[in-house]
Design a protein around this motif. Structure first.
Motif, PDB file in Angstrom:
ATOM      1  N   ALA A 288      16.840 -26.273  -2.720  1.00 16.10           N
ATOM      2  CA  ALA A 288      18.094 -25.580  -2.382  1.00 16.10           C
ATOM      3  C   ALA A 288      18.461 -24.625  -3.514  1.00 16.10           C
ATOM      4  CB  ALA A 288      19.196 -26.607  -2.193  1.00 16.10           C
ATOM      5  N   ASP A 289      18.962 -23.472  -3.157  1.00 17.34           N
ATOM      6  CA  ASP A 289      19.421 -22.528  -4.178  1.00 17.34           C
ATOM      7  C   ASP A 289      20.861 -22.828  -4.592  1.00 17.34           C
ATOM      8  OD1 ASP A 289      17.018 -21.120  -4.319  1.00 17.34           O
ATOM      9  OD2 ASP A 289      17.527 -19.927  -2.550  1.00 17.34           O
ATOM     10  N   LEU A 318      11.219 -23.437 -10.972  1.00 23.31           N
ATOM     11  CA  LEU A 318      10.016 -22.623 -11.160  1.00 23.31           C
ATOM     12  C   LEU A 318      10.221 -21.584 -12.265  1.00 23.31           C
ATOM     13  CD1 LEU A 318       7.153 -22.073 -10.169  1.00 23.31           C
ATOM     14  CD2 LEU A 318       8.114 -20.533  -8.443  1.00 23.31           C
TER      15      LEU A 318
HETATM   16  N1  CTP Z   1      12.384 -22.881  -6.496  1.00 23.84           N
HETATM   17  C1  CTP Z   1      12.707 -23.657  -7.587  1.00 23.84           C
HETATM   18  N2  CTP Z   1      13.991 -23.972  -7.866  1.00 23.84           N
HETATM   19  C2  CTP Z   1      14.989 -23.520  -7.084  1.00 23.84           C
HETATM   20  C3  CTP Z   1      14.696 -22.715  -5.993  1.00 23.84           C
HETATM   21  C4  CTP Z   1      13.379 -22.419  -5.711  1.00 23.84           C
HETATM   22  O1  CTP Z   1      11.794 -24.059  -8.307  1.00 23.84           O
HETATM   23  N3  CTP Z   1      16.228 -23.842  -7.362  1.00 23.84           N
HETATM   24  C5  CTP Z   1      10.990 -22.541  -6.235  1.00 23.84           C
HETATM   25  C6  CTP Z   1      10.478 -23.005  -4.892  1.00 23.84           C
HETATM   26  O2  CTP Z   1       9.843 -24.270  -4.973  1.00 23.84           O
HETATM   27  C7  CTP Z   1       9.492 -21.920  -4.538  1.00 23.84           C
HETATM   28  C8  CTP Z   1      10.116 -20.687  -5.139  1.00 23.84           C
HETATM   29  O3  CTP Z   1      10.907 -21.141  -6.215  1.00 23.84           O
HETATM   30  O4  CTP Z   1       8.231 -22.131  -5.145  1.00 23.84           O
HETATM   31  C9  CTP Z   1      10.979 -19.983  -4.144  1.00 23.84           C
HETATM   32  O5  CTP Z   1      11.802 -19.115  -4.791  1.00 23.84           O
HETATM   33  P1  CTP Z   1      13.264 -18.744  -4.280  1.00 23.84           P
HETATM   34  O6  CTP Z   1      13.820 -17.813  -5.263  1.00 23.84           O
HETATM   35  O7  CTP Z   1      14.040 -19.928  -3.889  1.00 23.84           O
HETATM   36  O8  CTP Z   1      12.876 -17.993  -3.027  1.00 23.84           O
HETATM   37  P2  CTP Z   1      13.381 -18.114  -1.577  1.00 23.84           P
HETATM   38  O9  CTP Z   1      14.406 -19.179  -1.427  1.00 23.84           O
HETATM   39  O10 CTP Z   1      12.148 -18.240  -0.756  1.00 23.84           O
HETATM   40  O11 CTP Z   1      13.989 -16.699  -1.374  1.00 23.84           O
HETATM   41  P3  CTP Z   1      15.277 -15.987  -2.023  1.00 23.84           P
HETATM   42  O12 CTP Z   1      14.715 -15.142  -3.109  1.00 23.84           O
HETATM   43  O13 CTP Z   1      15.777 -15.230  -0.885  1.00 23.84           O
HETATM   44  O14 CTP Z   1      16.202 -17.046  -2.526  1.00 23.84           O
END
Ligand code: CTP
Length: 422
Positions: A288-289, A318
């Motif tokens: 989750a973001d 990440l």
């Molecule tokens: N990720 C992470 N920690 C977070 C969110 C995402 O480690 N809090 C990792 C996910 O496991 C994935 C990658 O980052 O490998 C996805 O990146 P993210 O920025 O979340 O991309 P999306 O959600 O796909 O797209 P957006 O940029 O629209 O948020």
């Protein structure tokens, strides 16, 4: 069962002996195209037709196209034991189209003709491409026979939907020849991989996180964890020592260390604990973001009124790994996008790769049918710093897993060559 549409791994078929079994269905004419494509890819093809197949297509057609003359008979040929010879020498036995009868006999271990005998006599990988009417395809007997074969390690390329014999339309149409040849090449490439990741420690995250709202409610997403679990399973099969940090309730693959988590914070803590010793981290989890700033103690009730949810960003695990990694560690991220085109998807993936300082980004367009979250299948572009490395069109998640690990193995090998491992 796969509905694989991978590209042909270059060179996988060159010089390999392929027995092409053809059974008696209207789709038998498409086996001619499969034969031609196999030969074009450099395979040494031995066609084996059942008696019923010869009612649809001519033996001469296959003999003219293939590297070896087409065979049809268990008895009567010059070679007294052709079924053992064909089976023993084959690198792959491929049956396209496979009728319900062939599937049933193979599952039951019945060698009624040359093709049935070849299937029982071989130790090579076997790929079955069924084609039949929808009612037959959906019959529990056929599905159970296929499940038996899959449990024994036989690969099955599922039919597609479309026009069938007699003007009917529905599921049961033989997969396209290009997809059949790609699946055959993929199987052979898989055999070549062997235990290429042995001695490597791989940390994989899987599933969607759950961010508590109150004691019973949470914010979540549609991720099933299947792709991450498939990566963990494939990495273990390729010899790696695997730690799987997962939110998923799916049964974890055997032979891997499993850490169960639920929220982004728990996942982050588990990754921080295990990442330092990992050679590779694959962040397949849909983290989750955002999360509620505070989980409400107890359970919200209607009489409390409409709650106001205030969210805060979660830790970007990440990006944290990208900023703090040790030399030689390979980091793989995922990007789930709804993109305007494949090029747009890949451009976004490249931006994510640069922003988070990772080595590879596996991008999927979750706006496409059957792709990503919650499905058995996926379609991805694997992007490195120099651009697109591989595009894997719609394929079963285990196939995608191997394509990702191929890119990882290549990256590990090039780092070892440059001597930047610690
Ligand atoms: N990720 C992470 N920690 C977070 C969110 C995402 O480690 N809090 C990792 C996910 O496991 C994935 C990658 O980052 O490998 C996805 O990146 P993210 O920025 O979340 O991309 P999306 O959600 O796909 O797209 P957006 O940029 O629209 O948020």
């Amino acid at each position: 069962m796969t509905s694989t549409r991978s590209e042909v791994p270059a060179g996988a078929l060159a010089g390999r002996r392929v027995v092409l079994g053809v059974t008696g269905g209207i789709a038998a004419y498409k086996a001619v195209e499969v034969c031609r494509r196999l030969v074009d890819a450099g395979a040494l093809v031995s066609p084996v037709l059942t008696a019923a197949a010869t009612r649809f297509v001519g033996v001469t057609t296959f003999s003219a196209l293939a590297s070896e003359p087409a065979a049809t008979e268990l008895f009567g040929a010059a070679d007294p034991i052709p079924h053992t010879r064909l089976g023993q020498r084959a690198d792959l036995v491929l049956v396209a189209p496979a009728t319900a009868r062939l599937i049933g006999e193979y599952a039951a271990g019945i060698a009624r003709d040359l093709l049935g005998a070849t299937l029982l006599a071989t130790r090579a990988p076997v790929l079955i491409c069924p084609a039949m009417h929808t009612e037959m395809w959906e019959h529990p007997a056929v599905q159970e026979n296929l499940a038996v074969l899959e449990r024994r390690g036989v690969a099955v390329l599922a039919p597609t939907s479309g026009r069938l014999a007699g003007g009917d339309v529905g599921a049961g149409r033989l997969a396209e020849p290009s997809d059949i040849v790609a699946a055959a090449a993929g199987l052979l490439a898989g055999r070549r991989r062997g235990r290429d990741l042995s001695g490597r420690r791989i940390l994989v995250t899987a599933g969607g996180t759950r961010e508590p709202i109150d004691a019973v409610r949470y914010l979540a997403n549609r991720s099933s964890g299947r792709q991450g679990h498939a990566i963990a399973a494939a990495a273990a099969a390729r010899g790696a020592s695997v730690c799987l940090v997962t939110t998923s309730e799916l049964a974890p693959p055997g032979g891997v260390e499993v850490v169960r988590v639920s929220s982004a914070a728990e996942l982050a803590a588990a990754v921080r604990a295990h990442a330092p010793s990992a050679d590779v981290v694959v962040m397949a989890a849909a983290v989750a973001d955002f999360r509620p700033v505070r989980a409400i103690a107890g359970k919200l009730a209607k009489r409390d009124g409409i709650p106001e949810l205030v969210l805060e960003p979660t830790e970007d695990v990440l990006a944290e790994l990208g900023a703090s990694r040790r030399p030689g560690q390979v980091l793989v991220g995922f990007a789930a996008e709804v993109a305007a085109s494949t090029e747009d998807l890949e451009a976004r993936a490249l931006r994510k790769l640069e922003d988070k300082q990772v080595d590879l980004v596996v991008a999927n367009d979750v706006g496409q049918p059957d792709v990503g979250f919650g499905y058995e299948t996926n379609a991805v572009s694997i992007v490195g710093a120099a651009g697109v490395l591989t595009r894997v069109p719609l394929a079963a998640k285990p196939t995608i897993a191997d394509a990702i690990l191929d890119a990882v193995a290549e990256r590990l090998a090039s780092r070892a060559d440059r001597g930047d491992e610690q």
